[in-house]
Design a protein around this motif. Structure first.
Motif, PDB file in Angstrom:
ATOM      1  N   PHE A  36       0.827  -1.201   0.000  1.00 34.35           N
ATOM      2  CA  PHE A  36       0.000   0.000   0.000  1.00 34.35           C
ATOM      3  C   PHE A  36       0.867   1.259   0.000  1.00 34.35           C
ATOM      4  O   PHE A  36       0.561   2.244  -0.685  1.00 34.35           O
ATOM      5  N   TYR A 150      -5.800   8.681  -1.761  1.00 32.89           N
ATOM      6  CA  TYR A 150      -4.809   7.764  -1.183  1.00 32.89           C
ATOM      7  C   TYR A 150      -4.608   8.038   0.303  1.00 32.89           C
ATOM      8  O   TYR A 150      -4.587   7.108   1.128  1.00 32.89           O
ATOM      9  N   GLN A 171       4.326   4.634   5.007  1.00 33.96           N
ATOM     10  CA  GLN A 171       4.313   5.609   3.919  1.00 33.96           C
ATOM     11  C   GLN A 171       5.487   6.566   4.018  1.00 33.96           C
ATOM     12  O   GLN A 171       6.094   6.934   2.998  1.00 33.96           O
ATOM     13  N   THR A 219      -0.379  -0.798  -4.861  1.00 36.70           N
ATOM     14  CA  THR A 219      -1.237  -0.069  -3.935  1.00 36.70           C
ATOM     15  C   THR A 219      -2.704  -0.412  -4.141  1.00 36.70           C
ATOM     16  O   THR A 219      -3.445  -0.646  -3.172  1.00 36.70           O
TER      17      THR A 219
END
Length: 481
Positions: A36, A150, A171, A219
């Motif tokens: 992701f 996102y 992230q 993702t």
């Protein structure tokens, strides 16, 4: 069998996870989070060239003035202040068999990729202020369409206070890796082909495009989204109301305003440093060969810093960790006033320290937005996650635009010119003061804005319990048709 993370399961987790358990009873697998987080690579990989290298290259290689480039970046970011909340509101209302977030991410990625082709592989005959302005407009539009849904999706993967920090950490680490990647390339090129700014720009553009092609399917396939008929636990259908009234929610949310202003200050400080570091190393320090290497060094340590700041956030809370990091950056930037031309040892030490602290504000503030969306959902029954993250995106972009749109013209007004054979000592001191004091003041403001932030771990646990109790007492809600 693959684990499915749905809104219903989130409600069950919120009911069953005790306060302080930090969500360990139900955590998404690391490989899913890594997949992701992959989209952070092209998003961050484009950020650094746009902030650091593209203004300098379009000035020195293509002859555009600092004032024109600063104005174009400022205009594009002001446009983002309108378009980003609109994209966030539309994403919250989207209903398709692919989910709410996926269609926007896919469409935005295509537009983003095409704009990158134009900006990173330009023809000298075509480059003009209009060309750069149109390219930036399309790139930032695609970037918003991709990034805002996102970020909203990242806040929906875990309902746990620290679980969201874990998602944001993946992230942040992926983003730091991306920044490291795009900094390695120009550093290598500077050693092999000194002064070849066209090759440097093309190499960074290729890194963005290749990473986008690889990351997008990873993702989109990492986690299932809510089906068209689902909405988060404890949520009523989002009421269709005029766009102006929807956007006014951002202004009325006091906690969100504080986080947004704090993030604006963080990004403005980082953007000022990023936009001037090439000029500072080249003209003030007299060490052009270190221009890319210094930022490379900063982000090598930035990759390490993400998990460290996550642990600090687990121990002391998100806003306290952010404040500590911002105050540390105030001291580091003030230390730049002691750097003298050719004084590389002190500059390297301050750059390493900057890398070790850079993840604090970005990481914690992003995670705090999802908590604010939960608190809003408890009060109103409406899920406005993408709208709130769109405002967060605006603050990031506005901070960068403010930095470029103010710092570049300011150093020019103080007498500095990258085209001059020799800059006066007064002009170089002006460059030093803007480079050091601008970020220091911005980080100090960021820390002040979130002091005493009330939505801590204990309060968020109460919010999640209340949402779970509401979900258990009422039929599962459906999205508005």
């Amino acid at each position: 069998m693959a684990t499915v993370y749905s809104a219903r399961e989130g409600a069950a987790t919120a009911r069953s996870t005790p306060n302080g358990a930090r969500g360990k009873a139900h955590r998404p697998e690391a490989w899913r989070l890594a997949g992701f987080a992959a989209l952070s690579v092209p998003i961050y990989a484009a950020q650094m060239p746009l902030a650091v290298h593209l203004p300098a290259i379009y000035t020195q290689h293509f002859g555009l003035s600092l004032g024109v480039i600063g104005l174009l970046f400022l205009i594009e970011r002001l446009w983002g202040a309108v378009s980003d909340p609109l994209i966030g509101a539309l994403s919250d209302r989207t209903s398709s068999r692919f989910g709410r977030r996926r269609p926007w991410i896919a469409a935005g990625s295509v537009l983003f990729g095409l704009a990158c082709l134009a900006l990173f592989f330009p023809s000298r005959a075509l480059v003009s202020p209009a060309y750069l302005g149109l390219g930036l407009f399309l790139l930032y539009l695609g970037w918003s369409m991709m990034q805002i849904p996102y970020l909203a999706w990242s806040g929906e993967i875990s309902a746990d206070y620290h679980g969201r920090t874990r998602v944001a950490t993946y992230q942040q680490v992926a983003g730091s890796f991306a920044l490291l990647m795009v900094l390695v390339l120009p550093t290598i090129i500077d050693q092999l082909r000194p002064g070849d700014s066209g090759l440097r720009l093309a190499a960074m553009g290729a890194a963005v495009l290749v990473s986008l092609v690889i990351a997008l399917p990873l993702t989109l396939r990492a986690f299932p989204e809510q089906t068209p008929g689902e909405a988060p636990a404890g949520t009523t259908p989002v009421r269709r109301q005029p766009l102006g009234r929807t956007l006014s929610l951002i202004v009325r949310e006091k906690l969100l305003r504080r986080v947004l202003l704090s993030d604006f200050a963080v990004t403005a400080g980082q953007g000022t440093r990023a936009g001037l570091i090439v000029f500072f190393a080249t003209f003030y320090m007299g060490l052009p060969q270190w221009a890319s290497g210094l930022y490379l060094l900063q982000f090598i340590f930035g990759v390490v810093a993400g998990p460290v700041w996550a642990q600090i956030g687990y121990r002391f809370g998100k806003h306290r960790a952010a404040i500590a990091g911002e105050l540390a950056q105030v001291a580091i930037n003030l230390g730049l006033l002691l750097v003298v031309p050719g004084g590389i040892a002190l500059m390297v030490a301050l750059t390493v320290a900057q890398g070790l602290t850079q993840s604090s504000g970005n990481l914690m503030l992003r995670s705090m937005v999802a908590d604010i969306a939960d608190e809003h959902r408890l009060r109103t029954g409406e899920d406005r996650a993408a709208l709130f993250f769109s405002a967060f995106s605006v603050s990031m972009k506005a901070g960068t635009a403010f930095a470029v749109g103010v710092a570049l013209p300011l150093v020019g007004w103080l007498g500095f010119s990258p085209h001059a054979a020799h800059n006066t000592p007064e002009a170089l001191r002006g460059l030093l003061y803007v480079f050091a004091l601008g970020p220091a003041l911005a980080h100090l403001l960021s820390a002040w804005l979130i002091m005493g932030f009330p939505l801590d771990e204990a309060r968020h646990a109460e919010v999640r319990r209340a949402l779970a109790e509401r979900a258990a007492a009422t039929p599962f809600s459906t999205a508005a048709e």
